[in-house]
Design an enzyme around this catalytic site. Structure first.
Site, mmCIF file in Angstrom:
data_model
loop_
_atom_site.group_PDB
_atom_site.id
_atom_site.type_symbol
_atom_site.label_atom_id
_atom_site.label_comp_id
_atom_site.label_asym_id
_atom_site.label_seq_id
_atom_site.Cartn_x
_atom_site.Cartn_y
_atom_site.Cartn_z
ATOM 1 C CD GLU A 1 -2.773 1.183 2.444
ATOM 2 O OE1 GLU A 1 -2.750 0.261 3.289
ATOM 3 O OE2 GLU A 1 -3.491 2.183 2.531
ATOM 4 C CE LYS B 1 3.452 0.021 4.735
ATOM 5 N NZ LYS B 1 2.548 0.021 3.615
ATOM 6 N NE ARG C 1 4.329 -7.931 10.577
ATOM 7 C CZ ARG C 1 3.718 -7.078 9.754
ATOM 8 N NH1 ARG C 1 2.610 -7.418 9.162
ATOM 9 N NH2 ARG C 1 4.211 -5.880 9.525
#
Ligand code: ATP
Ligand code: MG
Length: 552
Positions: free
Chosen positions: A33, A269, A259
């Site tokens: 994104e 982020k 992850r």
């Protein structure tokens, strides 16, 4: 650095899909994104997705999952493309955008409406939360759930045309308000947002949710293996529900892996943005940031990052990898690839009282690899050494320059400390020494060999430089767990050496070239600020891991 491929469950799965004929070609995608810079965790995802496509002769798409226009920007789109390329990967075809499929998603939403599988709901966010139930309690049907297909169609078309205020209505899938998996309790497909989008401008006032978009994007692009992280595992039934209920051209499959988390690092982020907004760092690409752009500016080679991502493996169980593993991959790589040079970070003048004349020495650029060649270094009466390499007196553990004791100057001769001058505060300002030998590399005739070697630069043939010494950004092992991320910041993560001096050759370094500054560590010519007339170097990593010793 050659990296051997380890077997992992993704490779095994894809191999068996190919063997069983479930798929012909392997198509993966990396779907960021564009709401921030990519970080080391994304590097893992990039190496997984592009790596699998490469390994199985397939292709990997770069697709921006741009369904949240408020937080997204062109700056992030640009940085992400640059980072993926820098890591050494090439996406197949043009860069793709979820937003270019908005019209198709809209048509598919109408398809669900017409089939009684979606409805427009007027509950407020607060009411919807109450109707949703909890993990132990079934939800309740929305009072708007039984609207007719034609009413839903009309309302949804009005949502699109911008008639309603934000939050007034949403489009929801009609699945099961009692489903044990909360994601299936009539999830939202569309929200009203009166905001412009970086790609589609003001075309839309409704935007699809991640869940309603992602699987369909995969289906449109013919993605065979949609690889994502474990937090999406609970969303998989919904992913599959949409694929089943829509006339999609292809059936992709979602597979999750754990992850990548590294110690002393944050890979969120949101938290990285907090550091940028609080000016704790100079930007997303500050050399201390765990962003790909930051690591690059710090001098971390792309090959070392890729090697690290492979070495940590790919699994389905969450864990925290010691960041020292990444640092060690960088050190190993640079040890082989970085030419050696001399830089004095904290200069102290040294005068050789009996050196007959200035000379030009030939110094090897790499101790173990002749291919690096040799360079000329001017050696004269006046030199700079590091002030930490001199003491008026010291015990035998201090193997540097001491009055009355001997030391070797790197690539040059053996000297012996004679005397020094100090300022009013007692700081040593000037050291005098005599040459014990005159032939570079030779040992003293009297057999009394020096114990140590120190580095130096010629006082008359050196260039001033700014050298930024970096350390880990966080002094806490798990900074992400602190209530306030700013409190976990290491106050000594940046020390700027304003008065450093370097060999003239270093001033000519091209930006992003990494050297080993003898006895100090690896340093890179800053990508943006380094100039021959005003050199700026960033410390990449020290020669040794100073953290494991002090932190047990
Ligand atoms: P953040 O939580 O920092 O906002 P994100 O997951 O929302 O990150 P995306 O842009 O959605 O960021 O991520 C793109 C891809 O990278 C996704 O497929 C995601 O699963 C993957 N990814 C993100 N973080 C990691 C990580 N730490 N390790 C491995 N893959 C990751
Ligand atoms: Mg995400």
């Amino acid at each position: 650095m050659s990296t051997e491929l380890r077997s992992n469950f993704l490779r095994t799965q894809i191999q068996s899909d190919l063997e069983a004929g479930r798929t012909g070609e392997v198509v993966t995608r990396f779907p960021p994104e564009p709401n921030g810079f990519l970080h080391i965790g994304h590097a893992k995802s990039i190496t997984v997705n592009f790596g699998l496509a490469e390994q199985f002769g397939g292709r990997c798409h770069l697709r921006f999952d741009d369904t949240n226009p408020e937080k997204e920007s062109q700056e992030f789109i640009n940085s992400i493309q640059e980072d993926v390329s820098w890591l050494g990967y090439e996406w197949s075809g043009e860069v793709r955008f979820a937003s270019s499929y908005f019209e198709q998603f809209y048509q598919w939403a109408l398809h669900l409406i017409d089939n009684g599988c979606a409805y427009v709901c007027d509950l407020s966010a607060e009411e919807a939360r109450r109707y949703r139930g909890s993990l132990v309690e079934a939800g309740q049907n929305s009072p708007f759930r039984e609207r007719s297909a034609s009413e839903n169609r009309a309302l949804f078309e009005q949502m699109r045309s911008g008639v309603f205020a934000e939050g007034a209505k949403v489009l929801r899938a009609k699945i099961d308000m009692a489903a044990p998996n909360m994601n299936l309790r009539d999830p939202i497909l569309y929200r009203i947002r009166h905001v412009a989008h970086h790609q589609t401008g003001t075309d839309w006032t409704i935007y699809p949710t991640y869940d309603f978009a992602h699987g369909q994007e995969d289906a449109i692009e013919g993605v065979t293996h949609s690889i994502c992280t474990l937090e999406f595992e609970d969303h998989r039934p919904l992913y599959e529900w949409f694929i089943e209920h829509l006339p999609v051209p292809h059936t992709p499959r979602q597979i999750e892996f754990a992850r990548l988390n590294t110690s002393y690092t944050i890979t969120s982020k949101r938290q990285l943005k907090q550091l940028v907004d609080a000016n704790v760092v100079t930007g997303w690409d500050d050399p201390r940031m765990p962003t790909i752009a930051g690591l690059r500016r710090r001098g971390y080679p792309a090959t070392a990052i890729r090697h690290f991502c492979e070495e940590v493996g790919t699994s389905r169980s969450d864990s925290i990898v010691d960041v020292a593993m990444l640092e060690s991959a960088v050190r190993d790589h640079l040890n082989k690839t970085a030419a050696r040079a001399m830089c004095v970070l904290r200069p102290l003048r040294l005068t050789l009282t009996n050196l007959p004349n200035e000379s030009v020495l030939l110094v090897p650029n790499h101790p173990a690899d002749e291919a690096f060649g040799v360079r000329e270094v001017t050696f004269g009466q006046d030199l700079f050494i590091d002030c930490q390499d001199f003491r008026e007196s010291a015990n035998k553990h201090f193997k540097r320059l001491v009055l009355g004791k001997r030391v070797r100057l790197r690539g040059a001769i053996v000297i012996e400390g004679e005397r020094c001058e100090t300022d009013a505060e007692g700081n040593v300002t000037h050291v005098f020494a005599r040459c014990v030998t005159l032939e570079p590399g030779a040992d003293p005739d009297d057999g009394i060999k020096p114990k140590g070697v120190i580095h130096w630069v010629s006082a008359d043939h050196s260039v001033p430089a700014v050298v930024r010494c970096y350390d880990r950004l966080f002094s806490q092992e798990a900074p992400g767990r602190c209530d306030d991320i700013l409190e976990a910041v290491n106050p000594e993560s940046l020390v700027v050496m304003q008065d450093a001096v370097i060999e003239p050759m270093l001033a000519k370094a091209v930006p992003e070239q990494v050297y080993q500054f003898e006895r100090e560590g690896y340093f890179v010519a800053d990508r943006y600020e380094h100039q021959s007339e005003a050199p700026v170097f960033n410390m990449t990593i020290g020669l040794r891991d100073n953290w494991s010793a002090s932190n047990g």
